[in-house]
Write an enzyme that holds these catalytic residues in place. Structure first.
Site, PDB file in Angstrom:
ATOM      1  N   ASN A   1      35.003  38.170  38.786  1.00  0.00           N
ATOM      2  CA  ASN A   1      36.278  38.849  39.036  1.00  0.00           C
ATOM      3  C   ASN A   1      36.661  39.886  37.980  1.00  0.00           C
ATOM      4  OD1 ASN A   1      36.717  37.413  41.384  1.00  0.00           O
ATOM      5  ND2 ASN A   1      37.739  35.736  40.312  1.00  0.00           N
TER       6      ASN A   1
ATOM      7  N   LYS B   1      36.292  43.160  35.320  1.00  0.00           N
ATOM      8  CA  LYS B   1      35.775  44.529  35.422  1.00  0.00           C
ATOM      9  C   LYS B   1      34.416  44.661  34.738  1.00  0.00           C
ATOM     10  CE  LYS B   1      36.800  49.119  33.558  1.00  0.00           C
ATOM     11  NZ  LYS B   1      36.228  49.965  34.610  1.00  0.00           N
TER      12      LYS B   1
ATOM     13  N   LYS C   1      31.192  45.310  36.689  1.00  0.00           N
ATOM     14  CA  LYS C   1      29.999  45.087  37.520  1.00  0.00           C
ATOM     15  C   LYS C   1      29.320  46.406  37.885  1.00  0.00           C
ATOM     16  CE  LYS C   1      32.817  42.895  40.272  1.00  0.00           C
ATOM     17  NZ  LYS C   1      33.982  42.776  39.357  1.00  0.00           N
ATOM     18  N   THR C   2      30.085  47.298  38.490  1.00  0.00           N
ATOM     19  CA  THR C   2      29.509  48.584  38.884  1.00  0.00           C
ATOM     20  C   THR C   2      29.076  49.374  37.655  1.00  0.00           C
ATOM     21  OG1 THR C   2      30.781  48.662  40.922  1.00  0.00           O
ATOM     22  CG2 THR C   2      29.983  50.766  40.083  1.00  0.00           C
ATOM     23  N   THR C   3      29.892  49.356  36.616  1.00  0.00           N
ATOM     24  CA  THR C   3      29.546  50.129  35.418  1.00  0.00           C
ATOM     25  C   THR C   3      28.329  49.545  34.701  1.00  0.00           C
ATOM     26  OG1 THR C   3      31.393  49.007  34.345  1.00  0.00           O
ATOM     27  CG2 THR C   3      31.750  51.287  34.997  1.00  0.00           C
TER      28      THR C   3
ATOM     29  N   ARG D   1      19.729  54.113  31.819  1.00  0.00           N
ATOM     30  CA  ARG D   1      18.569  53.711  31.011  1.00  0.00           C
ATOM     31  C   ARG D   1      17.260  53.972  31.773  1.00  0.00           C
ATOM     32  NH1 ARG D   1      19.202  48.026  28.273  1.00  0.00           N
ATOM     33  NH2 ARG D   1      20.129  49.251  26.612  1.00  0.00           N
TER      34      ARG D   1
ATOM     35  N   PHE E   1      34.771  52.156  55.656  1.00  0.00           N
ATOM     36  CA  PHE E   1      34.938  50.761  55.269  1.00  0.00           C
ATOM     37  C   PHE E   1      35.816  50.615  54.027  1.00  0.00           C
ATOM     38  CE2 PHE E   1      33.454  46.653  53.516  1.00  0.00           C
ATOM     39  CZ  PHE E   1      33.822  45.863  54.583  1.00  0.00           C
TER      40      PHE E   1
ATOM     41  N   TRP F   1      39.799  49.020  52.605  1.00  0.00           N
ATOM     42  CA  TRP F   1      40.598  47.806  52.808  1.00  0.00           C
ATOM     43  C   TRP F   1      41.673  47.988  53.875  1.00  0.00           C
ATOM     44  CZ3 TRP F   1      37.147  45.129  51.072  1.00  0.00           C
ATOM     45  CH2 TRP F   1      36.517  45.398  49.871  1.00  0.00           C
TER      46      TRP F   1
ATOM     47  N   GLU G   1      28.446  46.830  45.550  1.00  0.00           N
ATOM     48  CA  GLU G   1      29.416  46.116  46.396  1.00  0.00           C
ATOM     49  C   GLU G   1      28.769  45.544  47.666  1.00  0.00           C
ATOM     50  OE1 GLU G   1      31.939  46.083  44.541  1.00  0.00           O
ATOM     51  OE2 GLU G   1      32.216  48.056  43.634  1.00  0.00           O
TER      52      GLU G   1
END
Ligand code: ATP
Ligand code: MG
Length: 169
Positions: free
Chosen positions: A8, A10, A12-14, A22, A64, A66, A101
């Site tokens: 939950n 912050k 994940k994407t970063t 890399r 897609f 919310w 995601e």
């Protein structure tokens, strides 16, 4: 490797984008597929032009979001995104494919957990797959080689601060 960033908090994407950076530096070819389209032009999308030799950026799931108006159209778009993801992985064009995601497609039953696990188990050799998203299934965790859970300690959103350019998007 299959790398999974979930949880939950912050990052994940970063984290996936850090791996991408890399890998590009090592001359690898990377494809990033974003399954959820937000309302902002994200920094990663804008910066992708600078790496166009090594990076293919696909923002999928046109509608897609919310607060959708036409759920069937969204499901169709998300399914198309999943087909694109599979084709990209099987294409031999990339050394790393990021499925940003992806977990939401399973959570909202647009694709089945079994379908994803089956595909991942039969993936081609010599490709790294990075998956992000909250609420990863136990089976997805099982099939992954590296799993990190982002744990929220503090997030400015909780004190009413909205998404910040360059930080959230
Ligand atoms: P980032 O893209 O910054 O690495 P993320 O991929 O971990 O974040 P998501 O779950 O994809 O986060 O959420 C999308 C947006 O929600 C991001 O802009 C992120 O900053 C924000 N966000 C992440 N964690 C939280 C949280 N605990 N509360 C509120 N908003 C959050
Ligand atoms: Mg994310």
């Amino acid at each position: 490797m299959i790398i999974l960033y979930t949880g939950n908090g912050k990052g994940k994407t970063t984290a996936a984008l850090g791996q991408m950076y890399r890998a590009i530096g090592q001359g690898m070819r990377v494809c990033i597929i974003q399954f959820i389209k937000g309302k902002w032009k994200t920094g990663e999308m804008l910066a992708s032009q600078s790496f166009s030799n090594n990076l293919t950026f696909k923002t999928m799931g046109e509608g897609f979001t919310w607060n959708s108006k036409d759920i069937n159209k969204d499901i169709e778009a998300a399914r198309f995104a999943w087909e694109t993801a599979k084709d990209s992985i099987n294409s031999s064009k990339y050394d790393m494919v990021i499925l940003d995601e992806l977990t939401y497609l399973i959570k909202y039953k647009i694709i089945t957990n079994e379908e994803v696990i089956e595909f991942l188990k039969n993936r081609p050799n010599n490709i790294h797959i990075i998956i992000t998203g909250r609420d990863a299934s136990n089976e997805l965790i099982e099939v992954s080689d590296l799993v990190t859970e982002m744990k929220e300690i503090k997030h400015p959103y909780k004190s009413g601060i909205e998404a910040i350019k360059g930080i959230e998007y």
